[in-house]
Write a protein that holds these residues in place. Sequence first.
Motif, PDB file in Angstrom:
ATOM      1  N   ARG A  20     -12.217   2.413  13.172  1.00  0.00           N
ATOM      2  CA  ARG A  20     -12.918   2.098  14.428  1.00  0.00           C
ATOM      3  C   ARG A  20     -12.030   1.285  15.370  1.00  0.00           C
ATOM      4  O   ARG A  20     -12.106   1.426  16.595  1.00  0.00           O
ATOM      5  N   ALA A  21     -11.204   0.425  14.794  1.00  0.00           N
ATOM      6  CA  ALA A  21     -10.318  -0.409  15.604  1.00  0.00           C
ATOM      7  C   ALA A  21      -9.056   0.332  16.037  1.00  0.00           C
ATOM      8  O   ALA A  21      -8.209  -0.223  16.743  1.00  0.00           O
ATOM      9  N   ASN A  22      -8.917   1.570  15.601  1.00  0.00           N
ATOM     10  CA  ASN A  22      -7.752   2.395  15.918  1.00  0.00           C
ATOM     11  C   ASN A  22      -6.455   1.739  15.436  1.00  0.00           C
ATOM     12  O   ASN A  22      -5.443   1.736  16.134  1.00  0.00           O
ATOM     13  N   MET A  23      -6.506   1.203  14.214  1.00  0.00           N
ATOM     14  CA  MET A  23      -5.336   0.568  13.606  1.00  0.00           C
ATOM     15  C   MET A  23      -4.777   1.458  12.503  1.00  0.00           C
ATOM     16  O   MET A  23      -5.477   2.319  11.958  1.00  0.00           O
ATOM     17  N   ASN A  24      -3.511   1.228  12.160  1.00  0.00           N
ATOM     18  CA  ASN A  24      -2.807   2.125  11.241  1.00  0.00           C
ATOM     19  C   ASN A  24      -2.863   1.716   9.778  1.00  0.00           C
ATOM     20  O   ASN A  24      -2.440   2.479   8.909  1.00  0.00           O
ATOM     21  N   GLY A  25      -3.351   0.516   9.490  1.00  0.00           N
ATOM     22  CA  GLY A  25      -3.365   0.065   8.103  1.00  0.00           C
ATOM     23  C   GLY A  25      -3.487  -1.439   8.004  1.00  0.00           C
ATOM     24  O   GLY A  25      -4.037  -2.094   8.909  1.00  0.00           O
ATOM     25  N   PHE A  26      -2.921  -1.995   6.937  1.00  0.00           N
ATOM     26  CA  PHE A  26      -3.126  -3.409   6.629  1.00  0.00           C
ATOM     27  C   PHE A  26      -1.812  -4.067   6.204  1.00  0.00           C
ATOM     28  O   PHE A  26      -0.934  -3.418   5.634  1.00  0.00           O
ATOM     29  N   VAL A  27      -1.721  -5.358   6.466  1.00  0.00           N
ATOM     30  CA  VAL A  27      -0.626  -6.157   5.922  1.00  0.00           C
ATOM     31  C   VAL A  27      -1.260  -7.306   5.148  1.00  0.00           C
ATOM     32  O   VAL A  27      -2.217  -7.928   5.612  1.00  0.00           O
ATOM     33  N   VAL A  28      -0.731  -7.550   3.944  1.00  0.00           N
ATOM     34  CA  VAL A  28      -1.288  -8.565   3.057  1.00  0.00           C
ATOM     35  C   VAL A  28      -0.158  -9.445   2.523  1.00  0.00           C
ATOM     36  O   VAL A  28       0.870  -8.932   2.072  1.00  0.00           O
ATOM     37  N   GLU A  54       6.008 -10.490   0.588  1.00  0.00           N
ATOM     38  CA  GLU A  54       6.324 -11.710  -0.151  1.00  0.00           C
ATOM     39  C   GLU A  54       7.012 -12.654   0.824  1.00  0.00           C
ATOM     40  O   GLU A  54       7.959 -12.254   1.514  1.00  0.00           O
ATOM     41  N   MET A  55       6.555 -13.907   0.869  1.00  0.00           N
ATOM     42  CA  MET A  55       7.098 -14.858   1.844  1.00  0.00           C
ATOM     43  C   MET A  55       7.416 -16.183   1.156  1.00  0.00           C
ATOM     44  O   MET A  55       6.784 -17.203   1.416  1.00  0.00           O
ATOM     45  N   PRO A  56       8.396 -16.184   0.246  1.00  0.00           N
ATOM     46  CA  PRO A  56       8.688 -17.407  -0.516  1.00  0.00           C
ATOM     47  C   PRO A  56       9.224 -18.534   0.367  1.00  0.00           C
ATOM     48  O   PRO A  56      10.010 -18.302   1.289  1.00  0.00           O
ATOM     49  N   VAL A  81       1.727   2.445  -0.158  1.00  0.00           N
ATOM     50  CA  VAL A  81       2.070   1.019  -0.222  1.00  0.00           C
ATOM     51  C   VAL A  81       3.571   0.821  -0.024  1.00  0.00           C
ATOM     52  O   VAL A  81       4.386   1.485  -0.662  1.00  0.00           O
ATOM     53  N   SER A  82       3.910  -0.092   0.877  1.00  0.00           N
ATOM     54  CA  SER A  82       5.306  -0.498   1.074  1.00  0.00           C
ATOM     55  C   SER A  82       5.379  -2.006   0.903  1.00  0.00           C
ATOM     56  O   SER A  82       4.357  -2.690   0.849  1.00  0.00           O
ATOM     57  N   SER A  83       6.603  -2.527   0.804  1.00  0.00           N
ATOM     58  CA  SER A  83       6.734  -3.972   0.593  1.00  0.00           C
ATOM     59  C   SER A  83       8.005  -4.493   1.230  1.00  0.00           C
ATOM     60  O   SER A  83       8.974  -3.752   1.443  1.00  0.00           O
TER      61      SER A  83
END
Length: 263
Positions: A20-28, A54-56, A81-83
């Motif tokens: 609905r928001a016309n977005m392509n996916g998620f970042v976590v 990952e944000m050490p 899934v990408s990282s």
Amino acid sequence: MQTEKVADHIINWLKEYATRANMNGFVVGVSGGIDSAVTSTLCAKTGMNTLCLEMPIHQDKGQITRARKHIDELQHNFANVSSLEVNLTPVFDEFRNAMPQHRETAPLDLALANSRARLRMTTLYYFAGLHKYLVAGTGNKVEDFGVGFYTKYGDGGVDLSPIADLVKSEVYELGKYLNIIDEIMVAPPTDGLFGDSRSDEDQLGASYDELEWAMLEKDGGRTSGDFEGRQREVFDIYSRLNSANQHKMLPIPVCEIPVHLKK
């Protein structure tokens, strides 16, 4: 809890919201803890692009290892899934060195811990803007609406919160259903903001099971005088944190100007 149906409900909710928001996916942001593991897995199961970051920042090695194992497992099972690993340690060190130092150790430690969370939020939104993704929050109900155990405009700065209506025990139940790796399932919960091994329980003074109990009792109208011993101690811890952190849970206060002053 009807675990399979709850998982399906969250997955569908995520996908419908993003569509609905016309977005392509998620970042976590993946930390090596149960909340981010469950959240990233639910996002992956939508079939939409899911970027695990990952944000050490001077991170405990155990947390990094668990995060990497979880991400490897996700990428093995989900082609969407990408990282990326973004080492924020130099950025944090530069920020810390630019700030005036104070003698009060405890306030300084907390201020710097919250700064770590806000650097990570900024990083998540950088990639969200780059790829037209939504930032998926990883907070659970006890943290977000019970004791306010998160950083305002840090891990509290998100686009949507898929597990914020689940208490910690329900998150673990969902984790078991989703086959989250054992290392994460048994690891003591920690926010990882202090660069050491201190747990959430060390900081809060009570376990999540205890805080869930206190949350339920307080919502049911019970008061401190209804309990004795450890129960009373836990109830008071919960009540104190709930009261002190209302500024995180309530909308930002707006100073409303009387109409006659605008004329």
